[in-house]
Every structure is written in structure tokens, then in C-alpha cells.
Design a protein around this motif. Structure first.
Motif, PDB file in Angstrom:
ATOM      1  N   MET A   1       0.830  -1.194   0.000  1.00  0.00           N
ATOM      2  CA  MET A   1       0.000   0.000   0.000  1.00  0.00           C
ATOM      3  C   MET A   1       0.866   1.245   0.000  1.00  0.00           C
ATOM      4  SD  MET A   1      -3.149  -0.758   2.621  1.00  0.00           S
ATOM      5  CE  MET A   1      -3.816   0.873   2.215  1.00  0.00           C
ATOM      6  N   SER A   2       0.318   2.330  -0.567  1.00  0.00           N
ATOM      7  CA  SER A   2       1.015   3.610  -0.564  1.00  0.00           C
ATOM      8  C   SER A   2       0.389   4.531   0.477  1.00  0.00           C
ATOM      9  CB  SER A   2       0.945   4.260  -1.948  1.00  0.00           C
ATOM     10  OG  SER A   2       1.649   3.497  -2.893  1.00  0.00           O
ATOM     11  N   PHE A   3       1.246   5.320   1.130  1.00  0.00           N
ATOM     12  CA  PHE A   3       0.784   6.250   2.148  1.00  0.00           C
ATOM     13  C   PHE A   3       1.413   7.615   1.909  1.00  0.00           C
ATOM     14  CE2 PHE A   3       0.414   2.083   4.037  1.00  0.00           C
ATOM     15  CZ  PHE A   3      -0.809   2.140   4.702  1.00  0.00           C
ATOM     16  N   LEU A   4       0.654   8.647   2.244  1.00  0.00           N
ATOM     17  CA  LEU A   4       1.169  10.010   2.234  1.00  0.00           C
ATOM     18  C   LEU A   4       1.553  10.376   3.663  1.00  0.00           C
ATOM     19  CD1 LEU A   4       1.650  12.749   0.808  1.00  0.00           C
ATOM     20  CD2 LEU A   4      -0.716  13.335   1.358  1.00  0.00           C
ATOM     21  N   ILE A   5       2.812  10.708   3.864  1.00  0.00           N
ATOM     22  CA  ILE A   5       3.308  11.091   5.183  1.00  0.00           C
ATOM     23  C   ILE A   5       3.698  12.561   5.136  1.00  0.00           C
ATOM     24  CG2 ILE A   5       4.917  10.549   7.042  1.00  0.00           C
ATOM     25  CD1 ILE A   5       5.637   8.018   5.614  1.00  0.00           C
ATOM     26  N   ARG A   6       3.157  13.343   6.037  1.00  0.00           N
ATOM     27  CA  ARG A   6       3.608  14.734   6.173  1.00  0.00           C
ATOM     28  C   ARG A   6       4.529  14.816   7.378  1.00  0.00           C
ATOM     29  NH1 ARG A   6       0.039  19.910   5.034  1.00  0.00           N
ATOM     30  NH2 ARG A   6       0.476  18.997   3.003  1.00  0.00           N
ATOM     31  N   VAL A   7       5.751  15.296   7.143  1.00  0.00           N
ATOM     32  CA  VAL A   7       6.740  15.368   8.217  1.00  0.00           C
ATOM     33  C   VAL A   7       7.250  16.793   8.394  1.00  0.00           C
ATOM     34  CG1 VAL A   7       7.510  12.980   7.955  1.00  0.00           C
ATOM     35  CG2 VAL A   7       8.624  14.764   6.623  1.00  0.00           C
ATOM     36  N   GLN A   8       7.524  17.145   9.643  1.00  0.00           N
ATOM     37  CA  GLN A   8       8.252  18.365   9.967  1.00  0.00           C
ATOM     38  C   GLN A   8       9.669  17.956  10.312  1.00  0.00           C
ATOM     39  OE1 GLN A   8       6.483  21.286  12.612  1.00  0.00           O
ATOM     40  NE2 GLN A   8       4.493  20.275  12.476  1.00  0.00           N
ATOM     41  N   LEU A   9      10.641  18.613   9.700  1.00  0.00           N
ATOM     42  CA  LEU A   9      12.025  18.240   9.959  1.00  0.00           C
ATOM     43  C   LEU A   9      12.924  19.460   9.888  1.00  0.00           C
ATOM     44  CD1 LEU A   9      13.442  16.465   6.784  1.00  0.00           C
ATOM     45  CD2 LEU A   9      11.236  17.549   6.817  1.00  0.00           C
ATOM     46  N   PRO A  10      14.055  19.431  10.572  1.00  0.00           N
ATOM     47  CA  PRO A  10      14.997  20.552  10.494  1.00  0.00           C
ATOM     48  C   PRO A  10      15.414  20.779   9.039  1.00  0.00           C
ATOM     49  CG  PRO A  10      15.581  19.065  12.280  1.00  0.00           C
ATOM     50  CD  PRO A  10      14.506  18.376  11.496  1.00  0.00           C
ATOM     51  N   ASP A  11      15.391  22.043   8.627  1.00  0.00           N
ATOM     52  CA  ASP A  11      15.745  22.378   7.248  1.00  0.00           C
ATOM     53  C   ASP A  11      17.262  22.468   7.134  1.00  0.00           C
ATOM     54  OD1 ASP A  11      15.606  23.087   4.616  1.00  0.00           O
ATOM     55  OD2 ASP A  11      14.875  25.123   4.964  1.00  0.00           O
TER      56      ASP A  11
ATOM     57  N   LEU B   1       5.712  13.068   1.742  1.00  0.00           N
ATOM     58  CA  LEU B   1       6.356  11.910   1.125  1.00  0.00           C
ATOM     59  C   LEU B   1       5.295  10.871   0.795  1.00  0.00           C
ATOM     60  CD1 LEU B   1       8.394  13.153   3.411  1.00  0.00           C
ATOM     61  CD2 LEU B   1       9.697  11.088   3.006  1.00  0.00           C
ATOM     62  N   VAL B   2       5.321  10.371  -0.425  1.00  0.00           N
ATOM     63  CA  VAL B   2       4.499   9.218  -0.774  1.00  0.00           C
ATOM     64  C   VAL B   2       5.391   7.988  -0.641  1.00  0.00           C
ATOM     65  CG1 VAL B   2       3.201   8.024  -2.560  1.00  0.00           C
ATOM     66  CG2 VAL B   2       2.946  10.482  -2.279  1.00  0.00           C
ATOM     67  N   VAL B   3       4.976   7.068   0.213  1.00  0.00           N
ATOM     68  CA  VAL B   3       5.792   5.910   0.571  1.00  0.00           C
ATOM     69  C   VAL B   3       5.007   4.634   0.323  1.00  0.00           C
ATOM     70  CG1 VAL B   3       6.982   4.747   2.461  1.00  0.00           C
ATOM     71  CG2 VAL B   3       7.045   7.233   2.305  1.00  0.00           C
ATOM     72  N   GLU B   4       5.654   3.669  -0.284  1.00  0.00           N
ATOM     73  CA  GLU B   4       5.033   2.360  -0.481  1.00  0.00           C
ATOM     74  C   GLU B   4       5.512   1.434   0.628  1.00  0.00           C
ATOM     75  OE1 GLU B   4       3.985   0.330  -4.499  1.00  0.00           O
ATOM     76  OE2 GLU B   4       6.007  -0.307  -3.937  1.00  0.00           O
ATOM     77  N   LEU B   5       4.544   0.797   1.294  1.00  0.00           N
ATOM     78  CA  LEU B   5       4.856  -0.077   2.419  1.00  0.00           C
ATOM     79  C   LEU B   5       4.492  -1.512   2.059  1.00  0.00           C
ATOM     80  CD1 LEU B   5       5.875   0.123   5.379  1.00  0.00           C
ATOM     81  CD2 LEU B   5       3.473   0.298   6.076  1.00  0.00           C
TER      82      LEU B   5
ATOM     83  N   TYR C   1      -2.796   6.742   0.269  1.00  0.00           N
ATOM     84  CA  TYR C   1      -2.707   7.664  -0.870  1.00  0.00           C
ATOM     85  C   TYR C   1      -2.504   6.868  -2.148  1.00  0.00           C
ATOM     86  CZ  TYR C   1      -1.396  11.797  -3.565  1.00  0.00           C
ATOM     87  OH  TYR C   1      -1.355  12.792  -4.497  1.00  0.00           O
ATOM     88  N   ALA C   2      -3.268   7.216  -3.173  1.00  0.00           N
ATOM     89  CA  ALA C   2      -3.148   6.544  -4.472  1.00  0.00           C
ATOM     90  C   ALA C   2      -2.331   7.412  -5.411  1.00  0.00           C
ATOM     91  CB  ALA C   2      -4.530   6.283  -5.067  1.00  0.00           C
TER      92      ALA C   2
ATOM     93  N   ALA D   1      -6.228  16.873  -1.219  1.00  0.00           N
ATOM     94  CA  ALA D   1      -7.433  16.978  -0.404  1.00  0.00           C
ATOM     95  C   ALA D   1      -8.349  15.799  -0.715  1.00  0.00           C
ATOM     96  CB  ALA D   1      -8.157  18.293  -0.678  1.00  0.00           C
ATOM     97  N   GLY D   2      -9.349  15.585   0.155  1.00  0.00           N
ATOM     98  CA  GLY D   2     -10.293  14.498  -0.075  1.00  0.00           C
ATOM     99  C   GLY D   2     -11.386  14.880  -1.038  1.00  0.00           C
ATOM    100  N   TRP D   3     -11.754  16.187  -1.041  1.00  0.00           N
ATOM    101  CA  TRP D   3     -12.834  16.647  -1.905  1.00  0.00           C
ATOM    102  C   TRP D   3     -12.777  18.163  -2.067  1.00  0.00           C
ATOM    103  CZ3 TRP D   3     -15.575  20.101   0.949  1.00  0.00           C
ATOM    104  CH2 TRP D   3     -15.680  19.909   2.329  1.00  0.00           C
TER     105      TRP D   3
END
Length: 213
Positions: free
Chosen positions: A1-11, A47-51, A78-79, A115-117
Motif C-alpha cells: 500500500m502507498s501512504f502520504l506522510i507529512r513530516v516536519q524536519l529541520p531544514d 512523502l508518498v511511501v510504499e509499504l 494515498y493513491a 485533499a479528499g474533496w
């Protein structure tokens, strides 16, 4: 499956690479990355990640947050992959068919901002809607007309109970005039960042030029 991950990280150099390494260690494959916002030394990335099958998405959070300074805002199915050039394609589609442009625009927006819709609302009610958009029967919208793009509070009294139960994040922007507004929802989040709202307003402004009044 693919997932959308939103991350906050040091720039800072190497941080995203460290996240990629941590995700790779649990068998996740990063398909695409999009920088949503950079502010105050922090980057917000999607990030779109496949798991691999059989793994729970919780392992993505654990892996990403094993890197110092990294926080995961949200994870959701996420597709597809992120396509940062989709805006231009959507504008071209609207320009090729101005009469059907509002429907084309509304259908395309969720793919661009994840977005969803999406809905376009006018004085008489719903003018256009994307796939999966909810009905707006007799819904009071106290923020209409809308002067500028904004994030809306998903816990306010006008928000339907079903939207609240899903934790729907909301944003809206005028489409050429305050009486014609694009409303977008993200059931389950993540929240809309300032850069995303600005991107939405910019796109709506461009598209409104070719739409018939």
C-alpha cells in the motif's frame, strides 16, 4: 500500500536523507517527495511511501521520528505519486473548455493539494463538486462571501457533525469574486499550511480569468 506522510524536519542538509534511510530500513520505498513549506529553519515535506503488505502504517511514524528533530504530522492512504506540475495541466484543461471549466477545476483541485474533496459554492448553493464531495443541503456558511483565501475552523458550529467526526481540515478561497468560493476538505488531516493556502489562492486566481462569469 502507498501512504502520504507529512513530516516536519529541520531544514538542514542530510536530514531528509536520514529519514529516507530510516524508512528504507523497515522496507518502505519512497515514491516521491514534495516540499510544502519552509519556515523558521523547519521544512514541511510530503512523502508518498510504499509499504510492503502486512505492515501497519504506525511503523512509518516510528521510523521517521527515530531521526532527531523529525515529527510526523499525519499518515494516510494515498493513491499515486505527487505531481507538482499538475497545476499547469489543469489550467490548460480549463482554458480549453471555459464553459465546463468550473467543473474541471473543482475535480482537479484535490489531486493537486492532496485533499479528499472540493466544492465551489455560490449564492444559490453548490456550483460544482469533485468526486466524494459532500452535499450542502441547507448548510449555513457564515463566512460567505469570502474576501481572501483562508483556513477554516473545522470545529465551528456550521460544520456538519459528520465532517467533525472525520477530523476534516478545511480551507477556502474566492474564485474570481467573493460570492464564488472553492471549499476543500481533508478528512483526517493534515492541517492546511499557509503555503498550501497561498498555492490554492494563486491557482484559483489564474483559473478565474478564463472562467465565464
Amino acid at each position: 500500500m502507498s501512504f502520504l506522510i507529512r513530516v516536519q524536519l529541520p531544514d538542514s542538509p542530510g536530514t531528509l536523507g536520514a529519514v529516507a534511510t530510516a524508512l528504507g530500513a523497515i522496507g518502505a520505498d519512497i515514491l516521491s517527495v514534495d516540499v510544502v513549506e519552509r519556515v523558521g529553519g523547519t521544512a514541511i515535506d510530503d512523502l508518498v511511501v510504499e509499504l510492503p503488505g502486512g505492515r501497519l502504517p504506525d511503523v512509518l511514524i516510528t521510523a521517521a521520528e527515530s531521526v532527531e528533530g523529525v515529527e510526523v504530522d499525519a499518515v494516510r492512504p494515498y493513491a499515486g505519486v505527487l505531481d507538482t506540475h499538475r497545476e499547469l495541466e489543469l489550467v490548460e484543461e480549463v482554458a480549453a473548455d471555459p464553459k465546463g471549466g468550473l467543473a474541471i477545476f473543482t475535480q482537479g483541485v484535490p489531486k493537486i493539494i492532496r485533499a479528499g474533496w472540493a466544492l465551489v459554492i455560490g449564492p444559490s448553493g453548490r456550483l460544482a463538486a469533485s468526486t466524494a464531495a459532500p452535499e450542502l443541503q441547507e448548510l449555513d456558511l457564515p463566512w460567505m462571501p469570502l474576501a481572501r483565501a483562508t483556513v477554516l475552523d473545522g470545529e465551528e458550529s456550521w460544520v456538519p457533525e459528520t465532517w467533525r467526526e472525520l477530523g476534516t481540515e478545511l480551507a477556502a478561497t474566492p474564485v474570481g469574486k467573493p460570492e464564488r468560493v472553492l471549499l476543500v476538505g481533508r478528512p483526517g488531516g493534515p492541517m492546511f499550511r499557509a503555503a498550501e493556502v497561498a498555492r490554492l489562492a494563486h491557482l484559483a486566481g489564474i483559473v478565474s480569468v478564463v472562467l465565464p462569469d
